[in-house]
Design an enzyme around this catalytic site. Sequence first.
Site, PDB file in Angstrom:
ATOM      1  N   ASN A  59       8.575  51.846  42.938  1.00  0.00           N
ATOM      2  CA  ASN A  59       7.380  51.610  43.849  1.00  0.00           C
ATOM      3  C   ASN A  59       6.878  50.245  43.933  1.00  0.00           C
ATOM      4  OD1 ASN A  59       7.298  54.297  45.123  1.00  0.00           O
ATOM      5  ND2 ASN A  59       5.840  54.993  43.444  1.00  0.00           N
TER       6      ASN A  59
ATOM      7  N   HIS B 215       5.396  52.534  28.984  1.00  0.00           N
ATOM      8  CA  HIS B 215       6.827  52.100  29.252  1.00  0.00           C
ATOM      9  C   HIS B 215       7.428  51.015  29.093  1.00  0.00           C
ATOM     10  CE1 HIS B 215       6.820  55.863  31.710  1.00  0.00           C
ATOM     11  NE2 HIS B 215       5.892  55.504  32.639  1.00  0.00           N
TER      12      HIS B 215
ATOM     13  N   SER C 160      10.908  55.527  32.245  1.00  0.00           N
ATOM     14  CA  SER C 160       9.853  55.631  33.370  1.00  0.00           C
ATOM     15  C   SER C 160      10.598  56.513  34.381  1.00  0.00           C
ATOM     16  CB  SER C 160       9.631  54.330  34.025  1.00  0.00           C
ATOM     17  OG  SER C 160      11.098  53.888  34.687  1.00  0.00           O
ATOM     18  N   THR C 161       9.760  57.057  35.427  1.00  0.00           N
ATOM     19  CA  THR C 161      10.293  58.080  36.215  1.00  0.00           C
ATOM     20  C   THR C 161      11.428  57.517  37.154  1.00  0.00           C
ATOM     21  OG1 THR C 161       7.936  58.531  37.041  1.00  0.00           O
ATOM     22  CG2 THR C 161       9.489  59.232  38.481  1.00  0.00           C
ATOM     23  N   GLY C 162      11.296  56.100  37.316  1.00  0.00           N
ATOM     24  CA  GLY C 162      12.505  55.592  38.112  1.00  0.00           C
ATOM     25  C   GLY C 162      13.768  55.712  36.999  1.00  0.00           C
TER      26      GLY C 162
HETATM   27  N1  CTP Z   1       9.032  50.451  39.266  1.00  0.00           N
HETATM   28  C1  CTP Z   1       9.457  49.168  39.044  1.00  0.00           C
HETATM   29  N2  CTP Z   1       8.687  48.194  39.346  1.00  0.00           N
HETATM   30  C2  CTP Z   1       7.274  48.033  39.748  1.00  0.00           C
HETATM   31  C3  CTP Z   1       6.892  49.535  39.872  1.00  0.00           C
HETATM   32  C4  CTP Z   1       7.694  50.454  39.848  1.00  0.00           C
HETATM   33  O1  CTP Z   1      10.421  49.022  38.632  1.00  0.00           O
HETATM   34  N3  CTP Z   1       6.584  47.128  39.848  1.00  0.00           N
HETATM   35  C5  CTP Z   1       9.999  51.613  39.023  1.00  0.00           C
HETATM   36  C6  CTP Z   1       9.853  52.203  37.777  1.00  0.00           C
HETATM   37  O2  CTP Z   1      10.924  52.641  37.369  1.00  0.00           O
HETATM   38  C7  CTP Z   1       8.818  53.439  37.998  1.00  0.00           C
HETATM   39  C8  CTP Z   1       9.119  53.976  39.518  1.00  0.00           C
HETATM   40  O3  CTP Z   1       9.450  52.583  39.998  1.00  0.00           O
HETATM   41  O4  CTP Z   1       8.908  54.438  37.269  1.00  0.00           O
HETATM   42  C9  CTP Z   1       7.884  54.545  40.188  1.00  0.00           C
HETATM   43  O5  CTP Z   1       6.773  53.784  40.277  1.00  0.00           O
HETATM   44  P1  CTP Z   1       5.489  54.213  39.941  1.00  0.00           P
HETATM   45  O6  CTP Z   1       5.200  55.322  40.689  1.00  0.00           O
HETATM   46  O7  CTP Z   1       4.572  53.043  39.621  1.00  0.00           O
HETATM   47  O8  CTP Z   1       5.741  54.678  38.306  1.00  0.00           O
HETATM   48  P2  CTP Z   1       4.320  54.763  37.137  1.00  0.00           P
HETATM   49  O9  CTP Z   1       3.243  55.599  37.370  1.00  0.00           O
HETATM   50  O10 CTP Z   1       4.138  53.469  36.952  1.00  0.00           O
HETATM   51  O11 CTP Z   1       5.218  55.070  35.802  1.00  0.00           O
HETATM   52  P3  CTP Z   1       5.778  56.397  35.638  1.00  0.00           P
HETATM   53  O12 CTP Z   1       5.784  57.526  36.772  1.00  0.00           O
HETATM   54  O13 CTP Z   1       7.077  56.297  35.307  1.00  0.00           O
HETATM   55  O14 CTP Z   1       4.756  56.958  34.414  1.00  0.00           O
END
Ligand code: CTP
Length: 319
Positions: free
Chosen positions: A109, A293, A241-243
């Site tokens: 994201n 993370h 992280s989710t990603g």
């Molecule tokens: N991501 C990234 N760089 C960003 C934001 C997100 O690389 N600036 C990647 C991360 O792997 C993240 C994934 O995109 O897990 C989804 O983003 P997000 O929905 O923001 O995840 P978070 O809520 O921040 O973290 P998580 O769901 O992993 O707890």
Amino acid sequence: TGELITSRLMVNGSEKISRRGMPLFLQHSVAGWRVNSSLVLMIRKDVLRFLDAERDVSVVKSSFKPGDTIHYVLDRRRTLNVSRTLHSLLPDVSPLKNKRFRTCAVVGNSGVLLNSGCGREIDSHDFVIRCNLAPLAQFAEDVGLRSDFTTMNPSVIQRAYGGLRNASDMERFVQRLRMLNDSVLWIPAFMVKGGERHVESVNELIVKRKLRVRTAYPSLRLIHAVRGYWLTNKINIKRPSTGLLMYTLATRFCDEIHLYGFWPFPRDANGNVVKYHYYDMLKYSYFSNAGPHRMPLEFKTLKMLHSKGALKLTTSKCA
Ligand code: CTP
């Protein structure tokens, strides 16, 4: 083979930092990427020693009865009761059973997607994974519209849908779920205590409104297994992280994995500001040292895997 793969995955060298405060390794893009199919197969085999996406992507109906008690994965002292609604939404079989795809997109994201023009390319993959119900319609040109698998951390309900407390937030949420159109909605409901109210409201809404989504709830061992895989490769990530979770799952059923929207840095390689999310005003401090993370370490690892042809990481405009 453990050591062999370790030496393949290890991130070597000290981190040299540029004047802009960005690790130098980020500033070189690797031209002429080609998939390294033998490495892809080796990683799949290695990941399979820890988890199997077919099984661990979701618990199934036969795993529980309504009323059963589940211990939260990351907070074993606290428990959750399996409600009738939750039980009714558990899949009968894994949504990834026997699935194989030639190419998959895992879409993070990051604001790096803005003005990327990557929408069409993302949508052209055989299977598209997206994170945390990120909005699509207003950003279609840059992020695309297709979703085959969408994650939803319970915290998103509070953060983006006002805890579903009023009718308009609820309608907005229902509209977003309608866009999923029979694809998978993946809800990590058993990780930590805190979001159970939201998960239950979402589940009830899906049942009441007869929303056509295929719900999935990750197995109790998934996060430990993913962490274990990366740890044996000398990459110590306490809370993937989710990603990263999605990439690790995708190694099981995708021959070519393309990542978009992964850029956990406030500036791009030219020093331009990059938003944390492409769609909201959330700040980077959200995942500073206090956060759960280690996205920059994850990114460095993914970048190294890109350079070896194990995955393709796109952090600039699409052609
Ligand atoms: N991501 C990234 N760089 C960003 C934001 C997100 O690389 N600036 C990647 C991360 O792997 C993240 C994934 O995109 O897990 C989804 O983003 P997000 O929905 O923001 O995840 P978070 O809520 O921040 O973290 P998580 O769901 O992993 O707890």
